[in-house]
Write a protein that holds these residues in place. Structure first.
Motif, PDB file in Angstrom:
ATOM      1  N   GLU A   1      39.085  70.765  61.883  1.00  0.00           N
ATOM      2  CA  GLU A   1      39.573  72.139  61.830  1.00  0.00           C
ATOM      3  C   GLU A   1      40.023  72.609  63.215  1.00  0.00           C
ATOM      4  O   GLU A   1      40.779  73.576  63.342  1.00  0.00           O
TER       5      GLU A   1
ATOM      6  N   LYS B   1      43.410  70.359  60.345  1.00  0.00           N
ATOM      7  CA  LYS B   1      42.873  69.633  59.196  1.00  0.00           C
ATOM      8  C   LYS B   1      42.966  68.136  59.495  1.00  0.00           C
ATOM      9  O   LYS B   1      43.615  67.719  60.454  1.00  0.00           O
TER      10      LYS B   1
ATOM     11  N   ASP C   1      44.705  69.769  48.993  1.00  0.00           N
ATOM     12  CA  ASP C   1      45.855  69.276  49.748  1.00  0.00           C
ATOM     13  C   ASP C   1      47.015  68.857  48.852  1.00  0.00           C
ATOM     14  O   ASP C   1      48.173  68.861  49.282  1.00  0.00           O
TER      15      ASP C   1
END
Length: 471
Positions: A187, A193, A421
């Motif tokens: 993060e 990500k 995702d």
């Protein structure tokens, strides 16, 4: 005018073309043999697996520099081209003037002798100076251009899909992480990500096919699978067409036509390279490399198509007749091993073979579920196809894509796909999704098949495999 050796051979065969008496050639010296009266220098410029023989008088003061040339040196030579139809070569160059750019060191590893493939892999930066690798990479160039031309002629749009992605299209999790940090706090990383090198451009291609109808990707893909087999590499090139308003039969025909067209182009444009490679290989089943390729390129014949269920039946029959497999627990639902695939196309069908309708559980989440057979409701299959070829096994893997949004959500749970995702990919089904199909063709495996090579490390310039990042 600078001439290439390849053009010299072409123009010499074409009697309508006149070659100037005096020409200039660039290249690298393959050997330099000198006796009291004459010197013979073999020159190669990379345009052909044939060398140009340069002759010179070592006793002339103007040729003193020629006697010093070592194997591997880079030179330009101007001379008179003399036809020698009674000799092994159709012509030779009588040297007049020579420019030496770099005299090769005496410890140059690529000498005029046979080298093992293992030795040449250790010298991958120099191995293309041998005829074997010169032939292999000239064929690789032809195959690449033929693939692009095939799809261009079929009105496919060339799509550049991302190299860095958050998607694991295959769901295997064997990918290379891309990061700017030294821990797993993704993060706080560049993309906020977890990111990885792509294993496939397919999902992105699906999105663009939903407007352009026909697209294809052709680029590097990466798998962090610690496999040291002769068919696997960590970095390789993939061709992935995706086209809408299509079904499984359309997919099969596109794949077959691609294979046949590219092989036909190689036969027409790389005949010298194929002949050279053929001479280095043992004939299998009394069929030479060129005969094998010619048979496959035949436009009048179609590849065999057989269901996964039928394959299992055939393997079970072979077992009963005494055939021993390393993976011998054959039953409906297993993932076919390379030995099973090769046995099917080498011993049973004896030709390239499409296997279709695989069990859903052993294929990817995005493949379309076939209608349930009420006689075998537990045998859920998907509209998948794999092309198996002799000597390799799986060459192509593809499918029709699941177009039902709710079914895709069920697949997400079944295949334990975490996170959101891929929500953009799922959402395509909500926004005017047309039936879509496609496949993936590994360039290096295709080259192994075309050239008869038995190791993937020999058909990619600088192979990336476990514990191997030298160049």
């Amino acid at each position: 005018m600078i001439y290439t050796i390849n053009n010299l051979f072409i123009d010499n065969n074409d009697k309508t073309k006149k070659i100037p008496k005096q020409i200039t050639v660039n290249g690298w010296v393959r050997s330099n043999r000198i006796n009291k009266k004459v010197g013979f220098l073999d020159l190669n410029d990379g345009s052909s697996i044939h060398n140009l023989q340069v002759v010179y008088d070592p006793n002339l003061a103007s040729n003193n520099n020629l006697t010093t040339i070592t194997t591997g040196s880079a030179v330009t030579i101007t001379g008179n081209l003399i036809l020698t139809p009674d000799a092994k070569q159709p012509f030779e160059l009588k040297a007049i003037n020579t420019t030496i750019y770099n005299l090769c060191s005496n410890d140059y590893p690529i000498q005029k002798k046979e080298h093992t493939k293992e030795f040449l892999r250790e010298n991958a930066h120099l191995r293309v100076r041998t005829n074997t690798f010169l032939a292999l990479f000239r064929i690789r160039d032809q195959v690449s251009w033929s693939i692009h031309k095939f799809f261009h002629d079929q009105q496919f749009i060339y799509l550049h899909s991302p190299i860095i992605t958050a998607n694991d299209a295959e769901g295997a999790g064997e990918n290379f992480i891309v990061t700017t940090i030294t821990n797993d706090k993704y993060e706080k990383d560049f993309f906020s990500k977890k990111a990885a090198l792509t294993v496939s451009g397919q999902l992105n291609a699906e999105a663009y096919a939903q407007s352009l109808q026909k697209v294809y990707t052709f680029g590097p893909t990466f798998r962090a699978e610690k496999s040291n087999t002769t068919r696997h590499a960590a970095e390789f090139w993939m061709i992935e067409p995706e086209f809408t308003f299509s079904n499984l039969q359309d997919n099969i025909m596109l794949a077959q036509n691609l294979i046949k067209t590219v092989i036909s182009d190689v036969l027409n444009n790389c005949n010298s390279e194929l002949k050279f490679l053929q001479e280095k290989q043992e004939t299998k089943n009394n069929e030479s490399l060129i005969e094998k390729l010619t048979s496959i390129a035949d436009a009048k014949t179609n590849f065999k198509v057989i269901t996964y269920t039928k394959v299992i039946d055939l393997l079970l029959v072979a077992q009963k007749e005494g055939k021993k497999f390393e993976f011998n627990n054959i039953k409906w639902g297993i993932d076919l091993q390379s030995e099973h695939e090769r046995y099917l196309c080498e011993e049973i069908t004896k030709q390239p073979t499409f296997v279709i309708n695989y069990p859903q559980a052993i294929k990817a989440f995005y493949m379309k579920l076939n209608p349930i057979d009420n006689n075998y409701p537990e045998q859920k299959t998907v509209a998948a196809m794999d092309l198996l070829v002799p000597g390799i096994g799986e060459l192509i893997g593809g499918s029709v894509r699941e177009d039902n949004y709710q079914q895709l959500l069920k697949n997400k749970n079944q295949f334990k796909i975490a996170g959101d995702d891929l929500q953009w990919y799922f959402d395509l089904r909500k926004y005017g999704y047309a039936p879509s199909a496609g496949f993936g063709l590994g360039l290096e495996r295709f080259l192994m098949f075309i050239t008869g090579s038995n190791n993937i490390r020999d058909v990619i310039p600088f192979p990336r495999t476990p514990n191997n990042l030298t160049f």
